[in-house]
Write a protein that holds these residues in place. Structure first.
Motif, PDB file in Angstrom:
ATOM      1  N   HIS A  46       0.886  -1.174   0.000  1.00 56.41           N
ATOM      2  CA  HIS A  46       0.000   0.000   0.000  1.00 56.41           C
ATOM      3  C   HIS A  46       0.916   1.214   0.000  1.00 56.41           C
ATOM      4  N   HIS A  48       2.114   5.177  -0.356  1.00 54.83           N
ATOM      5  CA  HIS A  48       2.083   6.644  -0.308  1.00 54.83           C
ATOM      6  C   HIS A  48       3.486   7.087  -0.705  1.00 54.83           C
ATOM      7  N   GLU A 226       2.747   2.675   8.304  1.00 47.28           N
ATOM      8  CA  GLU A 226       1.605   3.587   8.217  1.00 47.28           C
ATOM      9  C   GLU A 226       0.679   3.388   9.419  1.00 47.28           C
TER      10      GLU A 226
END
Ligand code: ZN
Length: 273
Positions: A46, A48, A226
């Protein structure tokens, strides 16, 4: 045999090097952290990205560069964020979809985020869902609250999201719904039959406990900086991979096989399968 899908959320938007100096931030560091997580058993990253100052950004060029570096190393499934960071506009958050990633997060409602808040209205959810459908991007329907499950139902009924559905239950965000297995079970019972889901417990204890919740209720696990920077109480994790390794061990002890990226592409019917 059941297969456990492990997602690694390697940096997020809000975690800083002050929280954990081992946080990856540059495209090179993100690619290396992804590769290490992949070797440890993660099948989805995932993603970012950060700007030169280490601040969260939705800059498409930085995403493109990071994805290229990851692709040079491994075939892990890449899920980009469209949540972005606190205070970002829809236009900013959506532009990364132009890169046609295999998966993307789709926030399904408005929620407290500590002293801040994240806004996701139904009209903006429709916009994200339409773009994802157009580009063949599998959304992860991120639900931070019970009402978000019903908001997701609205866009599903409107035909903007196609099965198989993949939900992400984000629990224990400060000011949001707390993680406990009873609440998780309540959520799971309210999504369409045959859907897949991943649970994310925010903070060290909730993160670890959520692994067992996933095992008990047949969901998937997410780990990573995260969500949590600790390995155990007061002890910082050395790396994202270290957290993946523990999730792999727990899943295997629970009788699961670890899913490969290929398994994920087939299971979630990604366009790359
Ligand atoms: Zn995220």
């Amino acid at each position: 045999m059941n297969k456990m899908v492990i997602t690694c959320a390697i940096c997020g938007a809000e975690t800083t090097k002050e929280h954990n100096p081992n946080l990856p931030v540059t495209p090179e560091e993100l690619a290396q952290a992804t590769y290490d997580a992949y070797l440890a058993g993660a099948s989805i990253v995932h993603l970012h990205v950060r700007d030169k100052k280490g601040k969260a950004t939705m800059d498409v060029d930085i995403f493109a560069q990071t994805i290229k570096l990851i692709r040079e190393k491994c075939d892990i499934v890449i899920e980009v964020t469209t949540g972005g960071g606190v205070g970002m506009s829809d236009e900013e958050r959506m532009q990364v979809l132009e890169l046609k990633p295999e998966m993307a997060s789709l926030d399904c409602g408005t929620v407290n985020f500590g002293d801040e808040f994240i806004v996701n209205t139904l009209p903006s959810m429709r916009n994200y869902a339409k773009k994802m459908k157009e580009y063949g991007v599998r959304p992860t329907l991120e639900c931070f609250d019970l009402s978000h499950i019903y908001a997701a139902e609205v866009i599903i009924k409107e035909g903007l999201v196609e099965p198989p559905f993949h939900y992400g239950f984000v629990m224990n965000v400060p000011g949001g719904v707390k993680y406990d297995v009873e609440t998780l079970d309540f959520f799971v019972r309210r999504i369409p039959k045959g859907s897949f889901w991943t649970v994310m417990g925010i903070g060290g204890r909730a993160s670890l406990l959520s692994h067992y919740g996933a095992l008990s209720l047949n969901g998937f696990i997410r780990v990573g900086f995260e969500d949590n920077v600790y390995y155990s109480k007061g002890v910082l994790a050395k790396s994202n991979a270290q957290l993946v390794e523990r999730a792999v061990r727990i899943a295997k002890e629970g009788g699961y096989e670890i899913a490969t990226p290929k398994d994920v592409r087939e299971l979630l019917k990604l366009r790359t399968a």
